[in-house]
Scaffold this active site. Sequence first.
Site, mmCIF file in Angstrom:
data_model
loop_
_atom_site.group_PDB
_atom_site.id
_atom_site.type_symbol
_atom_site.label_atom_id
_atom_site.label_comp_id
_atom_site.label_asym_id
_atom_site.label_seq_id
_atom_site.Cartn_x
_atom_site.Cartn_y
_atom_site.Cartn_z
ATOM 1 N N LYS A 77 0.856 -1.183 0.000
ATOM 2 C CA LYS A 77 0.000 0.000 0.000
ATOM 3 C C LYS A 77 0.888 1.227 0.000
ATOM 4 C CE LYS A 77 -4.469 0.941 0.149
ATOM 5 N NZ LYS A 77 -5.494 0.193 -0.598
ATOM 6 N N THR A 149 -15.866 -2.437 -6.892
ATOM 7 C CA THR A 149 -15.733 -2.468 -5.434
ATOM 8 C C THR A 149 -17.102 -2.459 -4.764
ATOM 9 O OG1 THR A 149 -13.643 -1.263 -5.641
ATOM 10 C CG2 THR A 149 -14.621 -1.379 -3.457
#
Length: 212
Positions: A77, A149
């Site tokens: 990330k 998503t």
Amino acid sequence: MERVFDIADDLGPAKVTYVHEPSVGLKAVLVIDNVALGPAIGGLRLAPDVSVEECLRLARAMTLKNSAAGLPHGGGKSVLWGDPGMPRERKEALLRCFAHALRNETDYIFAPDMGTDETCMTWIEDEIGRVVGLPSALGGIPLDEIGATGWGLLHAADVASRYAGLKLEGARVAVQGFGAVGKHAARFLATRGALLVAVSDSRGTLVSEAGI
């Protein structure tokens, strides 16, 4: 920095990289959590209130998600401090600078996240050619357009509802954050009979007992 080692365990993180470039006001962090299955994939989050600890936990979540999905990738990330609503030219300069700084970090593949989108990924692709989440014009899958998503959130809600003894049909739903994820999640939940009664974003809240 000591906080990183407090959170670390046998899985990771494998590497934490801090990037600072005063000439463009860039402050960012990359966390590569684990690369046992392959190069790490994880989104680039752009927000004014991100933290290193948040980045560490999100990178671990990507390790677990990529493994559970059977992908040949580890988890990572990156976070960049800034206002996602900044002028396009400034955002492009920041993202290009960040990507260039990580040009030799081949264990990390950029992806879009909160505050970044397919356009942002094209800038990174242009800089280092190591990215996913490109627009369809460049051969990518338009994830925001199709609501990928939000579709995943529908299924998560479906599974959670069974454990909670609830049914999606007839459920009254409030969605916090009505952007690329929230608006599609609301749409998909509605197809399962849920009633959207409240939505909110950074600009305000809308409530209707009868449904929106």
